[in-house]
Design a protein around this motif. Structure first.
Motif, PDB file in Angstrom:
ATOM      1  N   ALA A  15       0.983  -1.376  -0.041  1.00 47.60           N
ATOM      2  CA  ALA A  15       0.078   0.112   0.007  1.00 47.60           C
ATOM      3  C   ALA A  15       0.841   1.353  -0.108  1.00 47.60           C
ATOM      4  CB  ALA A  15      -0.983   0.206   1.143  1.00 47.60           C
ATOM      5  N   ALA A  16       1.859   1.138   0.561  1.00 50.47           N
ATOM      6  CA  ALA A  16       2.827   2.404   0.717  1.00 50.47           C
ATOM      7  C   ALA A  16       3.710   2.714  -0.743  1.00 50.47           C
ATOM      8  CB  ALA A  16       3.933   1.999   1.772  1.00 50.47           C
ATOM      9  N   VAL A  17       3.731   1.364  -1.342  1.00 54.23           N
ATOM     10  CA  VAL A  17       4.549   1.817  -2.636  1.00 54.23           C
ATOM     11  C   VAL A  17       3.345   2.273  -3.717  1.00 54.23           C
ATOM     12  CG1 VAL A  17       5.566   0.340  -4.497  1.00 54.23           C
ATOM     13  CG2 VAL A  17       5.987   0.030  -2.231  1.00 54.23           C
ATOM     14  N   VAL A  18       2.342   1.918  -3.583  1.00 55.46           N
ATOM     15  CA  VAL A  18       1.107   2.085  -4.527  1.00 55.46           C
ATOM     16  C   VAL A  18       0.965   3.456  -4.292  1.00 55.46           C
ATOM     17  CG1 VAL A  18      -1.296   1.811  -5.265  1.00 55.46           C
ATOM     18  CG2 VAL A  18       0.277  -0.018  -4.777  1.00 55.46           C
ATOM     19  N   ARG A  19       0.753   4.036  -2.834  1.00 56.20           N
ATOM     20  CA  ARG A  19       0.500   5.441  -2.559  1.00 56.20           C
ATOM     21  C   ARG A  19       1.596   6.433  -3.105  1.00 56.20           C
ATOM     22  NH1 ARG A  19       0.106   4.597   2.307  1.00 56.20           N
ATOM     23  NH2 ARG A  19       2.184   5.139   3.180  1.00 56.20           N
ATOM     24  N   LEU A  20       2.711   5.963  -3.181  1.00 58.51           N
ATOM     25  CA  LEU A  20       3.916   6.988  -3.698  1.00 58.51           C
ATOM     26  C   LEU A  20       3.501   7.068  -5.147  1.00 58.51           C
ATOM     27  CD1 LEU A  20       6.949   5.758  -1.480  1.00 58.51           C
ATOM     28  CD2 LEU A  20       5.754   7.962  -1.397  1.00 58.51           C
ATOM     29  N   VAL A  21       3.243   6.069  -5.721  1.00 56.93           N
ATOM     30  CA  VAL A  21       3.149   5.971  -7.291  1.00 56.93           C
ATOM     31  C   VAL A  21       1.807   6.864  -7.528  1.00 56.93           C
ATOM     32  CG1 VAL A  21       2.122   4.477  -9.217  1.00 56.93           C
ATOM     33  CG2 VAL A  21       4.122   3.835  -7.625  1.00 56.93           C
ATOM     34  N   ARG A  22       0.758   6.814  -6.895  1.00 58.74           N
ATOM     35  CA  ARG A  22      -0.417   7.580  -7.048  1.00 58.74           C
ATOM     36  C   ARG A  22      -0.034   9.128  -6.815  1.00 58.74           C
ATOM     37  NH1 ARG A  22      -3.588   4.866  -4.238  1.00 58.74           N
ATOM     38  NH2 ARG A  22      -4.655   3.835  -5.815  1.00 58.74           N
TER      39      ARG A  22
END
Length: 333
Positions: free
Chosen positions: A124-131
């Protein structure tokens, strides 16, 4: 009467002075040796690991210079000052924005690298940074099948639907995600045993760009030093006549390692150094280890590509921080 029997006032007075001079030189010499090793790329053995901490040594080198000056040991002071200056010349420019950031006009592309620490980083942390950073290309290292599944469940493939997966247990896996179709996606295994995913993307309005998720073998133990050297030396050189390249990932090397500097000299620019952010740590204490931060995660771009901005972000459950770089690609001809 021997000299040792002489009254205190008649004993040689030069001994304390000689002792102080010797102690000062003992302070000066380690910094000199470090400078020579760094300047001429002589790192070998455990110094492969040690040289990564050169920014800290550069700061420490001011101490023997100051001590020698205060003690008026002019020979030692001259050597110490020159050594401190030499180390500073290798380190300080990373904290100063370059006047030349490459082309300012063209197509914006934001890329990101994240080492997932054996696949255990929080998806979730990785996806949040991408978004949040509008990332169009994501390179991941230490990419495992559970990590792939976790990132999928967290919605990464909705944001970046195109990919090249080379997932493996442990630290050797690699992955590349893209908002745009990837031409000829593939991966190759380095001499050290790690996989590197790569492929060519063509964002709208831009020409083709080859992107590779970089991960040389870590020089963690003496048995891996040879593989580390081979893997770094084997990274693709820039090709001014070919397709522009972006190398993004965990290089397991800092700008104080000669092999990385030699790679950059082939025609790349380091995004963090270009923007004056080259001293921000990306690996070290982020999972609790008592290691001073060092900068081993990089975004290297072909000199035909401009660098707009760079930022570094923590990733839960990883010992690395993610690096996000906003770049400017040449427009399609």
């Amino acid at each position: 009467m021997t000299i040792t029997d002489a009254p205190a006032e008649t004993r040689p007075a030069h001994r304390p002075r000689l002792t102080r001079t010797l102690l000062i030189w003992l302070l000066v010499v380690p910094a000199v040796v470090w400078f020579v090793i760094r300047a001429f790329g002589l790192e070998g053995g455990r110094m492969i690991q040690g040289i990564a901490f050169t920014p800290y040594v550069a700061l420490w080198s001011l101490i023997p210079a100051l001590v020698a000056l205060l003690a008026r040991r002019w020979g030692a002071a001259a050597v110490a000052v020159l050594t401190a200056f030499g180390l500073a010349m290798g380190v300080v420019p990373r904290a100063l924005p370059n006047l030349d950031r490459g082309p300012a006009d063209g197509v914006t592309l934001t890329v990101m690298t994240a080492n997932l620490l054996f696949g255990g980083a929080d998806p979730a942390a990785v996806v949040r940074l991408v978004r949040e950073n509008d990332v169009a290309v994501l390179a991941v290292q230490e990419f495992t099948e559970p990590a792939r599944d976790g990132l999928r469940a967290a919605g990464l493939e909705e944001l970046l639907p195109h990919h090249e997966f080379a997932a493996e247990p442990g630290a050797s896996g690699s992955g590349l995600y893209s908002r745009f179709p990837i031409t000829a996606p593939a991966s190759h295994r380095t001499d050290g045993g790690f996989l590197q995913s790569y492929g060519t993307i063509t964002p709208p309005g831009a020409g083709p760009v080859l992107v590779e998720s970089v991960h040389p073998l870590a020089p963690a133990v003496p048995e891996s030093f040879g593989g580390w050297r081979s893997d770094l030396a084997g990274q693709p050189a820039a090709d001014p006549e070919g397709t522009p390249r972006i190398l993004v990932g965990d290089f397991n090397a800092t700008l104080d390692h000669k092999l990385l500097r030699d790679l950059i000299k082939t025609g790349y620019r380091d995004a963090a150094e270009t923007t004056g952010e080259g001293l921000i740590g990306t690996w070290g204490p982020y999972d609790g280890d008592l290691i001073p931060p060092v900068t081993i995660d990089h975004v290297l771009v072909d000199e035909r590509i401009g660098v707009r901005d760079i930022s570094v972000h923590g990733v839960k459950n990883s010992d690395h921080r993610a690096v996000v770089a906003a770049l400017t690609l040449p427009e399609a001809k």
